[in-house]
Write an enzyme that holds these catalytic residues in place. Sequence first.
Site, short mmCIF file in Angstrom:
data_model
loop_
_atom_site.label_atom_id
_atom_site.label_comp_id
_atom_site.label_asym_id
_atom_site.label_seq_id
_atom_site.Cartn_x
_atom_site.Cartn_y
_atom_site.Cartn_z
N CYS A 203 0.83 -1.20 0.00
CA CYS A 203 0.00 0.00 0.00
C CYS A 203 0.87 1.25 0.00
O CYS A 203 1.29 1.71 1.05
CB CYS A 203 -0.90 -0.03 1.24
N CYS B 116 -0.50 4.24 1.95
CA CYS B 116 -0.40 4.13 3.41
C CYS B 116 1.03 4.38 3.88
O CYS B 116 1.23 4.97 4.93
CB CYS B 116 -0.78 2.72 3.89
N ASP B 117 2.00 3.89 3.14
CA ASP B 117 3.36 3.78 3.69
C ASP B 117 4.42 4.65 3.01
O ASP B 117 5.55 4.70 3.48
CB ASP B 117 3.81 2.31 3.61
#
Length: 321
Positions: A136, A139-140
């Site tokens: 992701c 997200c990261d």
Amino acid sequence: MAASDVHEVIVIGGGPAGYTAALYTARANMRPLVIEGFQWGGQLMITSDVENYPGYPDGIMGPEMMQEFRRQAERFGAEFMTEDVTRVDFTEQPLRVFVGDDAYATKSVIVTTGATARQLGLESEIALQGKGVSYCAVCDAAFFRDKDVVVVGGGDSAMEEATFLTKFASKVTLVHRRREFRASPIMTDRARANEKIEFALDTTVSEVTGLDEGRVTGVVVENVHTGEHRSIAADGLFVAIGHDPTTGLFADILDMDEAGYLLTRKGTTETNVAGVFAAGDVQDHVYRQAVTAAGSGCMAALDAERYLTSLESDESGESAS
Ligand code: NAP
């Protein structure tokens, strides 16, 4: 069981299909219960700019769009449970949906459980998940500011994630097992034009390094023609190699194709079980777009509404005779 204990409709899953089904069934006074899953929002939660959803001419971030979908369904009375369904029993009416030991009875179910990210299947990949291995980018990516990362895959997801990562990382190496890309030309061209992205083609990842350090330090890659191995130093590995439908709950209950996607009757969202409908990526491996998922969520809501109407007329016909 008291009739009031039986829901009109339960929506399983919370992505574009599920929230659209919730919106339509809520506005049809069916008071949907949406068991949206711990990871509600679906794949759009790992998508950055959505540029192809009509009505957002300037684009919108995937997670923000999902919050808007959810809020719109909530406004009309949809009820949400942020839990994972653990079992279903569709053998008789009312149908039953379980969350742990709690059973929820319902006249109809709309399945919108979507699909999940594929893994490479390497032991080192699994061991370093959350320690530099990610599925992701949205997200990261921020954890990799001014660092080097590797992205695996040759589809639109890989191109999109590689391009997004260049907003943070100093260098992105895109590793793909062939020379040709499955990605659309516009996404490929965008990645190719980005000078922070390097391509390692005809190449696979054979190991993620960093087990001793407890964090990703790089990958070992192999040229598929020569068998030659080399190391690429990196702090992060983003795996972007496609998805599998989330249908384990329905094994031997709902009809599926060989890849595990739910089968629906042509032109409808009806599954092989009366009162159970399927919408979104869980039954669509061809189009897989937010807008097509939302469209099929709407279809499922209308199909469920018609089904309930037919159930009611059957019941009133029975009581009249
Ligand atoms: P995909 O199109 O199925 O591509 C998966 C890629 O990963 C392929 O290039 C495949 O290689 C590679 N791959 C699969 N398994 C692998 C393995 N074990 N090891 C190494 N490589 C592996 O998946 P996707 O990119 O996630 O896209 C899915 C759908 O969503 C597509 O329809 C796409 O257009 C859409 N999408 C659209 C957008 C957008 O428009 N913004 C963004 C993301 C996704 P091969 O090519 O050799 O099979």
